[in-house]
Design an enzyme around this catalytic site. Sequence first.
Site, PDB file in Angstrom:
ATOM      1  N   CYS A  78       3.568   4.241  -2.372  1.00 27.21           N
ATOM      2  CA  CYS A  78       4.179   3.031  -2.935  1.00 27.21           C
ATOM      3  C   CYS A  78       4.678   3.303  -4.356  1.00 27.21           C
ATOM      4  O   CYS A  78       5.585   4.106  -4.545  1.00 27.21           O
ATOM      5  CB  CYS A  78       3.188   1.868  -2.859  1.00 27.21           C
ATOM      6  SG  CYS A  78       3.913   0.261  -3.152  1.00 27.21           S
ATOM      7  N   HIS A 179       1.463   1.610   2.668  1.00 26.46           N
ATOM      8  CA  HIS A 179       0.103   2.018   2.311  1.00 26.46           C
ATOM      9  C   HIS A 179      -0.632   2.570   3.529  1.00 26.46           C
ATOM     10  O   HIS A 179      -1.161   1.802   4.330  1.00 26.46           O
ATOM     11  CB  HIS A 179      -0.667   0.816   1.751  1.00 26.46           C
ATOM     12  CG  HIS A 179      -0.181   0.398   0.415  1.00 26.46           C
ATOM     13  ND1 HIS A 179      -0.724   0.878  -0.758  1.00 26.46           N
ATOM     14  CD2 HIS A 179       0.826  -0.420   0.043  1.00 26.46           C
ATOM     15  CE1 HIS A 179      -0.083   0.371  -1.781  1.00 26.46           C
ATOM     16  NE2 HIS A 179       0.870  -0.434  -1.336  1.00 26.46           N
ATOM     17  N   GLU A 181      -3.449   3.886   3.677  1.00 30.11           N
ATOM     18  CA  GLU A 181      -4.877   3.535   3.619  1.00 30.11           C
ATOM     19  C   GLU A 181      -5.141   2.112   4.092  1.00 30.11           C
ATOM     20  O   GLU A 181      -6.287   1.708   4.260  1.00 30.11           O
ATOM     21  CB  GLU A 181      -5.421   3.750   2.208  1.00 30.11           C
ATOM     22  CG  GLU A 181      -5.054   2.690   1.161  1.00 30.11           C
ATOM     23  CD  GLU A 181      -3.651   2.849   0.558  1.00 30.11           C
ATOM     24  OE1 GLU A 181      -2.815   3.560   1.156  1.00 30.11           O
ATOM     25  OE2 GLU A 181      -3.405   2.228  -0.495  1.00 30.11           O
TER      26      GLU A 181
END
Lengths: 200, 256
Positions: A78, A179, A181
């Site tokens: 990002c 993202h 994660e």
Amino acid sequence: MEIAILDYGASNIYSLICAFKRLNVSVNVASNEIKLTNYNAIVLPGVGNFIKASSIINHIKDELLKVVNEGIPVLGICLGLQILFEKSEEGDGQGLGILKGKVVRFPKNVKAPHMGWNIIYPNGETILLSNIESKIWAYFAHSYYPLPENSEIIKGITHYGIMFPSVIEKENLFGTQFHPEKSGIIGRKILENFLYFIKR
Amino acid sequence: MSLYKRVIPCLDVDKGRVVKGKRFGDIRDVGDPLEMALKYRDEGADELIFLDITATVERRETIINVVRKIGENIDIPFTVGGGIKSIQDVHMILRSGADKISINTAAVENPKIISTLADIYGSQCVVIAIDAKKTLKTKSGYEVYTYAGKNPTGIDVLEWAKKVELLGAGEILLTSIDKDGTKEGYDLNLIKMITANANIPVIASGGAGKLNDFYLVLKHANADAVLAASIFHYNEISILEVKKYLFEKGINVRLP
């Protein structure tokens, strides 16, 4: 193997640390004193504001350039991807300029931030998106996206009002505008692909 | 093309446990936050929202422990709200793995906190929760309430929604106090009024009872996301059922 996650203040790095821990990777949170070339890979995490991030990250610019030149894999997530470019419409402040191009805002006619799940379409041969059979869903939370000068480094594209680059790969440099994660099983696979590249 | 519509379960947390009554009424224990979060993730929840309703002095420590545990184990985005007063509170929550924070009372009492948080963490982190109740006192016909629905502020909901967007809010979590816990369906007029005037995503909350309620608020009130609590907690409708139903009705959703 040891990975460093660069801490530049406002980022939500805990979930990223946990994501790598779930993959049994040892992660270190690195601040500016640490010698980055000792690590197997560097991760630039992703939440915050370009101006603030650029003022902090420019302190370790030389060290990061060394990392890049030595061929150590770097993953920007990002804002961590955006900061690799030269500049951003988010405000003044220099990016690292490791990648040529700039970071721009979504056009006025689309709701920003682009926040939620969206699909990534692979563009040519990619490392991060390899071996994913299903639709590639990932989680986004951003109002800006990178526009590289060299479109060949765009390895994933996402549609949101316009088409924008969501995955960047150039030699040892990797970036995701989403993202991983926070992207469930697919995100995990993308991080695994990055780890696989480190071990190659 | 617009974004995929999100389905979000809301978990009210009291002293480290998920509880549910009516949000603004009496409370029953429904489970462990992590267990429920994992279940919802596996069913295809797009995000999770945790609202801390703990009213004790140890509240901050309790909720941080919950957030850390969720952050360690959950790989989808989640928002934490309830009782956030300061930048310090926000910092602790985001550092513990949350992606966004949601504030209501603190923002009404000090609107500047919205722009401060947006500057530090980015708009995408800042969810403004608006608890709205019908009234004859304001122009839009809805009034903003704070302190978990207890305190009428006299503020017009539409004016407030426009203001929070200008200040840098990334998203509005819009709850109808009148509909909350009733299972009569969302307040379509309220939601529509805000989505028609906001350029940031709006999460509709309060009143979900049947599958069609989700469809109506997404299709006809243009909500960007739907939130529900008790019908998910009590297994009346599963998240997967909602998403399949929406998909069949032609709404863009992420199917796991």
